[in-house]
Write a protein that holds these residues in place. Structure first.
Motif, PDB file in Angstrom:
ATOM      1  N   MET A   3       0.851  -1.192   0.000  1.00 38.93           N
ATOM      2  CA  MET A   3       0.000   0.000   0.000  1.00 38.93           C
ATOM      3  C   MET A   3       0.883   1.238   0.000  1.00 38.93           C
ATOM      4  O   MET A   3       1.960   1.247   0.603  1.00 38.93           O
ATOM      5  CB  MET A   3      -0.883  -0.038   1.257  1.00 38.93           C
ATOM      6  CG  MET A   3      -1.813   1.122   1.462  1.00 38.93           C
ATOM      7  SD  MET A   3      -2.828   0.807   2.968  1.00 38.93           S
ATOM      8  CE  MET A   3      -3.808   2.314   3.002  1.00 38.93           C
ATOM      9  N   PHE A   4       0.460   2.287  -0.689  1.00 40.84           N
ATOM     10  CA  PHE A   4       1.219   3.536  -0.670  1.00 40.84           C
ATOM     11  C   PHE A   4       0.271   4.715  -0.836  1.00 40.84           C
ATOM     12  O   PHE A   4      -0.892   4.547  -1.226  1.00 40.84           O
ATOM     13  CB  PHE A   4       2.322   3.549  -1.735  1.00 40.84           C
ATOM     14  CG  PHE A   4       1.859   3.230  -3.130  1.00 40.84           C
ATOM     15  CD1 PHE A   4       1.523   4.238  -4.019  1.00 40.84           C
ATOM     16  CD2 PHE A   4       1.785   1.911  -3.572  1.00 40.84           C
ATOM     17  CE1 PHE A   4       1.113   3.951  -5.323  1.00 40.84           C
ATOM     18  CE2 PHE A   4       1.386   1.608  -4.866  1.00 40.84           C
ATOM     19  CZ  PHE A   4       1.047   2.633  -5.742  1.00 40.84           C
ATOM     20  N   ASN A   5       0.788   5.911  -0.526  1.00 41.62           N
ATOM     21  CA  ASN A   5      -0.065   7.098  -0.615  1.00 41.62           C
ATOM     22  C   ASN A   5       0.194   7.869  -1.906  1.00 41.62           C
ATOM     23  O   ASN A   5       1.096   7.556  -2.681  1.00 41.62           O
ATOM     24  CB  ASN A   5       0.105   7.994   0.619  1.00 41.62           C
ATOM     25  CG  ASN A   5       1.505   8.581   0.746  1.00 41.62           C
ATOM     26  OD1 ASN A   5       2.398   8.295  -0.047  1.00 41.62           O
ATOM     27  ND2 ASN A   5       1.695   9.414   1.758  1.00 41.62           N
ATOM     28  N   GLN A   6      -0.589   8.906  -2.119  1.00 43.14           N
ATOM     29  CA  GLN A   6      -0.489   9.677  -3.347  1.00 43.14           C
ATOM     30  C   GLN A   6       0.827  10.435  -3.442  1.00 43.14           C
ATOM     31  O   GLN A   6       1.364  10.634  -4.545  1.00 43.14           O
ATOM     32  CB  GLN A   6      -1.656  10.664  -3.452  1.00 43.14           C
ATOM     33  CG  GLN A   6      -1.723  11.441  -4.739  1.00 43.14           C
ATOM     34  CD  GLN A   6      -1.815  10.566  -5.965  1.00 43.14           C
ATOM     35  OE1 GLN A   6      -1.143  10.788  -6.964  1.00 43.14           O
ATOM     36  NE2 GLN A   6      -2.659   9.532  -5.911  1.00 43.14           N
ATOM     37  N   ALA A   7       1.380  10.814  -2.292  1.00 39.66           N
ATOM     38  CA  ALA A   7       2.670  11.499  -2.305  1.00 39.66           C
ATOM     39  C   ALA A   7       3.747  10.607  -2.912  1.00 39.66           C
ATOM     40  O   ALA A   7       4.620  11.070  -3.655  1.00 39.66           O
ATOM     41  CB  ALA A   7       3.064  11.913  -0.883  1.00 39.66           C
ATOM     42  N   LEU A   8       3.691   9.314  -2.634  1.00 39.24           N
ATOM     43  CA  LEU A   8       4.663   8.397  -3.221  1.00 39.24           C
ATOM     44  C   LEU A   8       4.337   8.129  -4.689  1.00 39.24           C
ATOM     45  O   LEU A   8       5.238   8.012  -5.523  1.00 39.24           O
ATOM     46  CB  LEU A   8       4.696   7.086  -2.432  1.00 39.24           C
ATOM     47  CG  LEU A   8       5.820   6.125  -2.866  1.00 39.24           C
ATOM     48  CD1 LEU A   8       6.568   5.577  -1.658  1.00 39.24           C
ATOM     49  CD2 LEU A   8       5.273   4.979  -3.703  1.00 39.24           C
ATOM     50  N   ALA A   9       3.064   8.056  -5.012  1.00 37.14           N
ATOM     51  CA  ALA A   9       2.671   7.830  -6.410  1.00 37.14           C
ATOM     52  C   ALA A   9       3.174   8.946  -7.316  1.00 37.14           C
ATOM     53  O   ALA A   9       3.518   8.715  -8.476  1.00 37.14           O
ATOM     54  CB  ALA A   9       1.155   7.717  -6.510  1.00 37.14           C
ATOM     55  N   LYS A  10       3.245  10.160  -6.792  1.00 35.69           N
ATOM     56  CA  LYS A  10       3.681  11.308  -7.592  1.00 35.69           C
ATOM     57  C   LYS A  10       5.186  11.284  -7.864  1.00 35.69           C
ATOM     58  O   LYS A  10       5.641  11.798  -8.887  1.00 35.69           O
ATOM     59  CB  LYS A  10       3.296  12.614  -6.883  1.00 35.69           C
ATOM     60  CG  LYS A  10       1.800  12.907  -6.882  1.00 35.69           C
ATOM     61  CD  LYS A  10       1.509  14.250  -6.275  1.00 35.69           C
ATOM     62  CE  LYS A  10       0.016  14.551  -6.214  1.00 35.69           C
ATOM     63  NZ  LYS A  10      -0.645  14.484  -7.529  1.00 35.69           N
ATOM     64  N   CYS A  11       5.958  10.699  -6.937  1.00 36.36           N
ATOM     65  CA  CYS A  11       7.415  10.770  -7.107  1.00 36.36           C
ATOM     66  C   CYS A  11       8.043   9.462  -7.568  1.00 36.36           C
ATOM     67  O   CYS A  11       9.209   9.447  -7.989  1.00 36.36           O
ATOM     68  CB  CYS A  11       8.079  11.228  -5.804  1.00 36.36           C
ATOM     69  SG  CYS A  11       7.935  10.072  -4.409  1.00 36.36           S
ATOM     70  N   ILE A  12       7.323   8.353  -7.515  1.00 33.30           N
ATOM     71  CA  ILE A  12       7.918   7.060  -7.836  1.00 33.30           C
ATOM     72  C   ILE A  12       8.430   7.043  -9.276  1.00 33.30           C
ATOM     73  O   ILE A  12       7.828   7.623 -10.186  1.00 33.30           O
ATOM     74  CB  ILE A  12       6.885   5.923  -7.602  1.00 33.30           C
ATOM     75  CG1 ILE A  12       7.571   4.559  -7.657  1.00 33.30           C
ATOM     76  CG2 ILE A  12       5.737   6.009  -8.599  1.00 33.30           C
ATOM     77  CD1 ILE A  12       6.684   3.415  -7.201  1.00 33.30           C
ATOM     78  N   GLY A  13       9.569   6.382  -9.477  1.00 35.94           N
ATOM     79  CA  GLY A  13      10.188   6.330 -10.801  1.00 35.94           C
ATOM     80  C   GLY A  13       9.442   5.428 -11.770  1.00 35.94           C
ATOM     81  O   GLY A  13       8.528   4.688 -11.390  1.00 35.94           O
ATOM     82  N   ASP A  14       9.869   5.474 -13.024  1.00 38.41           N
ATOM     83  CA  ASP A  14       9.167   4.760 -14.090  1.00 38.41           C
ATOM     84  C   ASP A  14       9.830   3.466 -14.525  1.00 38.41           C
ATOM     85  O   ASP A  14       9.361   2.803 -15.454  1.00 38.41           O
ATOM     86  CB  ASP A  14       9.014   5.675 -15.313  1.00 38.41           C
ATOM     87  CG  ASP A  14       8.099   6.854 -15.028  1.00 38.41           C
ATOM     88  OD1 ASP A  14       7.108   6.663 -14.303  1.00 38.41           O
ATOM     89  OD2 ASP A  14       8.391   7.961 -15.526  1.00 38.41           O
ATOM     90  N   SER A  15      10.921   3.065 -13.883  1.00 37.29           N
ATOM     91  CA  SER A  15      11.572   1.814 -14.270  1.00 37.29           C
ATOM     92  C   SER A  15      12.249   1.179 -13.064  1.00 37.29           C
ATOM     93  O   SER A  15      12.577   1.851 -12.087  1.00 37.29           O
ATOM     94  CB  SER A  15      12.601   2.055 -15.387  1.00 37.29           C
ATOM     95  OG  SER A  15      13.627   2.918 -14.932  1.00 37.29           O
ATOM     96  N   GLY A  16      12.464  -0.139 -13.173  1.00 47.00           N
ATOM     97  CA  GLY A  16      13.106  -0.877 -12.089  1.00 47.00           C
ATOM     98  C   GLY A  16      12.106  -1.577 -11.186  1.00 47.00           C
ATOM     99  O   GLY A  16      10.909  -1.613 -11.454  1.00 47.00           O
ATOM    100  N   THR A  17      12.638  -2.166 -10.122  1.00 45.69           N
ATOM    101  CA  THR A  17      11.777  -2.789  -9.124  1.00 45.69           C
ATOM    102  C   THR A  17      11.065  -1.704  -8.312  1.00 45.69           C
ATOM    103  O   THR A  17      11.369  -0.505  -8.448  1.00 45.69           O
ATOM    104  CB  THR A  17      12.600  -3.657  -8.165  1.00 45.69           C
ATOM    105  OG1 THR A  17      13.489  -2.805  -7.410  1.00 45.69           O
ATOM    106  CG2 THR A  17      13.416  -4.692  -8.922  1.00 45.69           C
TER     107      THR A  17
END
Length: 218
Positions: A165-179
């Motif tokens: 589970m994660f919040n929107q703050a993490l969804a906004k910054c999470i990268g687009d490749s990798g694990t």
């Protein structure tokens, strides 16, 4: 002869009445539900939650719709399957896990870019709803990226199955490749709240309690 005719007439009238009643019942029978559309009740106490479930053609989607997460569920799949909300596909060079992660991040950033909390769970799980709602209440309106993982997931970085589970703050910054761990590290840096998953509130492949024994992986 008259008695026989009267009896026949009574039987005919009775048959017509019964047929009319049955016809009315058939007309009122609810339509077959569209499993790709999940209900969104207007008085949902926790509307800002999305539960994303990767499925296959073998997944019993109705099982999850009939659970508490039916109000929040969104299904994704590699190829078209009954009850799939979004077909993500997979590139030839990708593994199934990589395609699943790409799809999750894409859906979180686009479809649920205003949803405060996002849960990802595999289709062999049960999760205590009070546990999820408790996390939401504790971390709501937080600007700090946060995610919930089990100790094993945190150690291995493997989030291809299970619950997280994660919040929107993490969804906004999470990268687009990798694990998942690599995407978080690259996109969000070190200012991330890591919350250990309470394993007593989530069940994978098997749920047992009192008179219940449910094989979730069957």
């Amino acid at each position: 002869m008259i008695a026989v005719a009267v009896t026949a007439l009574v039987l005919l009238v009775t048959t017509i009445v019964l047929w009319d009643d049955l016809d009315g019942v058939f007309e009122r029978r609810p339509p077959v539900p569209n499993l790709s559309v999940w209900p969104q009740p207007p008085n949902d106490p926790h509307p800002s939650l999305a539960v994303i479930i990767p499925i296959t053609k073998h997944t019993d989607v109705r099982f999850y719709q009939n659970m508490w997460m039916g109000n929040h569920g969104f299904t994704i799949c590699e190829s078209k399957a009954p009850g799939c909300s979004m077909v993500c596909g997979r590139k030839p060079e990708q593994t199934s896990a990589q395609a699943d992660m790409d799809c999750l991040v894409r859906v979180a950033k686009s479809r649920f870019n205003e949803t405060e909390f996002i849960v990802r769970m595999s289709d062999d799980m049960l999760v205590d709803r009070s546990y999820v709602f408790g996390i939401m209440d504790e971390y709501k309106a937080s600007d700090t990226p946060m995610y919930v993982l089990s100790a094993e997931q945190t150690e291995t970085g493997d989030v291809t199955s299970g619950f997280y589970m994660f919040n929107q703050a993490l969804a906004k910054c999470i990268g687009d490749s990798g694990t998942f761990a690599e995407r978080v590290a690259v996109g969000c840096g070190n200012n991330v709240k890591r919350v250990a998953n309470d394993g007593t509130k989530t069940w994978q492949t098997l749920y047992t309690n009192k008179n219940k024994y449910i094989n979730l992986a069957a």
